[in-house]
Design a protein around this motif. Structure first.
Motif, short mmCIF file in Angstrom:
data_model
loop_
_atom_site.label_atom_id
_atom_site.label_comp_id
_atom_site.label_asym_id
_atom_site.label_seq_id
_atom_site.Cartn_x
_atom_site.Cartn_y
_atom_site.Cartn_z
N GLY A 41 0.74 -1.02 -0.15
CA GLY A 41 0.10 0.06 -0.20
C GLY A 41 1.11 1.36 0.13
O GLY A 41 0.59 2.43 -0.49
N ASP A 42 2.10 1.16 0.63
CA ASP A 42 2.91 2.33 0.42
C ASP A 42 3.74 2.51 -0.93
O ASP A 42 4.18 3.48 -1.41
N ALA A 43 3.89 1.32 -1.55
CA ALA A 43 4.52 1.36 -2.97
C ALA A 43 3.91 0.91 -3.93
O ALA A 43 4.63 0.85 -5.05
N GLY A 44 2.49 0.79 -3.96
CA GLY A 44 1.76 0.57 -5.02
C GLY A 44 1.57 -0.76 -5.57
O GLY A 44 1.02 -1.09 -6.44
N ILE A 45 2.34 -1.77 -4.90
CA ILE A 45 2.32 -3.22 -4.98
C ILE A 45 2.41 -3.84 -3.84
O ILE A 45 2.73 -3.43 -2.81
N GLU A 46 1.62 -4.99 -3.73
CA GLU A 46 1.45 -6.17 -2.84
C GLU A 46 2.38 -7.38 -2.91
O GLU A 46 2.40 -8.19 -1.83
N GLY A 47 3.11 -7.41 -3.99
CA GLY A 47 3.94 -8.57 -4.13
C GLY A 47 4.59 -8.72 -5.37
O GLY A 47 4.15 -7.72 -6.33
N PHE A 48 5.39 -9.41 -5.66
CA PHE A 48 6.18 -9.71 -6.90
C PHE A 48 6.68 -11.08 -7.19
O PHE A 48 7.00 -11.75 -6.44
N THR A 49 6.85 -11.25 -8.52
CA THR A 49 7.61 -12.66 -8.73
C THR A 49 9.03 -12.13 -9.47
O THR A 49 9.18 -11.09 -10.05
N GLY A 82 0.78 5.87 -9.83
CA GLY A 82 1.52 7.05 -9.23
C GLY A 82 2.53 6.58 -8.23
O GLY A 82 3.68 6.79 -8.27
N LYS A 83 2.13 5.60 -7.32
CA LYS A 83 3.22 5.24 -6.24
C LYS A 83 4.22 4.39 -7.21
O LYS A 83 5.51 4.36 -6.76
N LEU A 84 3.77 3.63 -8.12
CA LEU A 84 4.70 2.97 -9.05
C LEU A 84 5.75 3.66 -9.56
O LEU A 84 7.02 3.34 -9.68
N LEU A 85 5.72 4.74 -9.87
CA LEU A 85 6.66 5.92 -10.44
C LEU A 85 7.22 6.61 -9.50
O LEU A 85 8.13 7.27 -9.74
N GLU A 86 7.10 6.29 -8.19
CA GLU A 86 7.49 6.90 -7.15
C GLU A 86 8.48 6.48 -6.29
O GLU A 86 9.09 6.64 -5.14
N ASN A 87 8.69 4.87 -6.44
CA ASN A 87 9.11 4.14 -5.46
C ASN A 87 10.33 3.32 -5.86
O ASN A 87 10.41 2.15 -5.38
N LYS A 88 11.02 3.71 -6.83
CA LYS A 88 12.30 3.07 -7.30
C LYS A 88 13.20 2.41 -6.25
O LYS A 88 13.46 1.53 -6.29
N GLU A 89 13.80 3.31 -5.12
CA GLU A 89 14.55 3.01 -4.10
C GLU A 89 14.03 1.79 -3.44
O GLU A 89 14.32 0.86 -2.79
N GLU A 90 12.48 2.11 -2.99
CA GLU A 90 11.85 0.86 -2.03
C GLU A 90 11.73 -0.34 -2.72
O GLU A 90 12.25 -1.19 -2.18
N TYR A 91 11.51 -0.48 -4.23
CA TYR A 91 11.72 -1.46 -5.13
C TYR A 91 13.06 -2.15 -4.98
O TYR A 91 13.26 -3.42 -4.80
N ALA A 92 13.92 -1.54 -4.85
CA ALA A 92 15.38 -1.79 -4.73
C ALA A 92 15.64 -2.50 -3.80
O ALA A 92 16.36 -3.48 -3.72
N LYS A 93 15.15 -1.99 -2.39
CA LYS A 93 15.49 -2.43 -1.21
C LYS A 93 14.71 -3.89 -0.96
O LYS A 93 15.36 -4.81 -0.47
N LEU A 94 13.73 -3.96 -1.73
CA LEU A 94 12.78 -5.23 -1.78
C LEU A 94 13.43 -6.32 -2.64
O LEU A 94 12.84 -7.55 -2.45
N GLY A 95 14.18 -5.94 -3.72
CA GLY A 95 14.61 -6.97 -4.52
C GLY A 95 13.73 -7.30 -5.58
O GLY A 95 13.80 -8.18 -6.42
N VAL A 96 13.04 -5.99 -6.12
CA VAL A 96 11.97 -6.28 -7.02
C VAL A 96 12.73 -6.18 -8.50
O VAL A 96 13.43 -5.36 -8.69
N PRO A 97 12.54 -7.28 -9.36
CA PRO A 97 13.22 -6.93 -10.52
C PRO A 97 12.63 -6.05 -11.48
O PRO A 97 11.58 -5.32 -11.05
N VAL A 98 13.34 -5.90 -12.74
CA VAL A 98 12.63 -4.88 -13.74
C VAL A 98 11.07 -5.16 -13.83
O VAL A 98 10.87 -6.56 -13.95
N ILE A 99 10.41 -4.30 -13.80
CA ILE A 99 8.90 -4.49 -13.99
C ILE A 99 8.33 -4.76 -15.45
O ILE A 99 8.33 -3.64 -16.16
N HIS A 100 8.00 -5.88 -15.67
CA HIS A 100 7.14 -5.96 -17.04
C HIS A 100 5.55 -5.78 -17.01
O HIS A 100 4.91 -5.48 -17.96
N GLU A 101 5.09 -6.31 -15.99
CA GLU A 101 3.66 -6.25 -15.76
C GLU A 101 2.90 -5.91 -14.46
O GLU A 101 3.77 -6.10 -13.31
#
Length: 315
Positions: A41-49, A82-101
């Protein structure tokens, strides 16, 4: 709809739990990772593959009109993209890979406007990436927004429902095994339990009320434990293997630990430590059991160890 199974008993939290369960099943080979609620909810996603799918779910708070539903879906998507476009650093910390979908998971939609809005937001994301490729290098060139509804997860939801029903029946089966009297317990087992409990309680008098209560509890639990293991073996074979495998592995440790203790004053502490640790191991290994069933299994199996002298406390 597949959600008819739930008979109107879904809300935002239970929908999120259901979505997470579906994604763990559907994307197991892609190592789906749920983001804990403190981050979701803070980063616009709830999980990732690991292959670049991220998701966000939404459940309507009430029965909206078609126009109201579209407005809420549109606003939710807009906010989280909007959050998806604002949370590059947070995704990096979580280990989210390059986002395709980016998956937007909703129970259903009633018209095509949300599809059109998704396309508008997709183009907006790709436009931002084109204008600032370094800033948005975590967004793939083929980025897409995919709307997912409940019927897209018929298999996963049905599997979740079936397993939930099995878990419920399993816990009911464990908790409803009735207590029986001592007459059904082998006299040798009774004497073993008495001797071991007395040793743990540092040679307490047999007239002591706490001793009598402990003996009564452990003998009844021993009989219940035999019946519970029989039920698991005949009706829940895979679960029985988990419980039996843990019981056998831990049984060896218990036998060695108690047999090597030369200080009888430590018997009570060691016994209580075994109780606590075994409960913890059961909870970790057998997550399909609820807390009440874990406590029941713990005391029943410990009683079986007392009866067959796995607990080798010295006098």
């Amino acid at each position: 709809m597949i959600l008819d199974f739930y008979d109107g008993n879904l809300d935002g939290d239970s929908w999120e739990d259901l979505c997470q369960s579906c994604y763990r099943i559907k994307y197991q080979e892609q190592h789906y990772t749920e983001i804990p609620a403190v981050h979701g909810g803070d980063a616009g996603i709830e999980g990732f593959t690991k292959n670049g799918i991220v998701n966000q779910c939404y459940f309507p708070e009430r029965n909206y009109t078609d126009d109201e539903l579209h407005k809420h879906l549109r606003d939710k998507m807009t906010k989280d993209i909007g959050k998806l476009l604002e949370n590059k650093e947070e995704y990096a910390k979580l280990g989210v890979p390059v986002i395709h979908e980016w998956h937007f998971i909703i129970p259903m939609y009633k018209d095509s406007r949300i599809i059109k809005h998704a396309e508008t937001k997709r183009k907006e994301v790709l436009r931002a990436k084109k204008d600032n490729p370094k800033q948005y290098d975590y967004i793939a060139d083929d980025f897409n927004i995919v709307i997912k509804v409940a019927d897209d997860f018929k298999f996963e939801i049905t599997k979740t429902i079936r397993e939930s029903l099995t878990d419920t029946k399993l816990n009911v089966a464990v908790r409803q095994v009735k207590e029986t009297d001592w007459e059904k317990c082998d006299s040798e087992k009774v004497e073993n339990i008495k001797r071991k409990v007395k040793t743990v309680m540092n040679d307490v008098s047999e007239e002591d009320e706490y001793y009598k209560e402990a003996i009564d509890t452990y003998i009844k639990s021993y009989i219940k434990g035999l019946e519970i293991m029989r039920i698991l073996r005949t009706s829940y074979a895979a679960i029985y293997e988990d419980v039996y495998g843990l019981e056998q592995a831990y049984k060896t440790q218990v036998s060695l630990k108690t047999g090597m203790n030369m200080d009888k004053s430590m018997n009570s502490k060691i016994f209580n430590d075994i109780l606590d640790d075994f409960e913890r191991k059961l909870s970790e290994t057998c997550q399909y059991f609820n807390a009440a069933s874990i406590l029941e299994l713990k005391i029943d199996i410990i009683s079986m160890w007392l009866a067959d002298c796995t607990l080798k406390f010295r006098k």
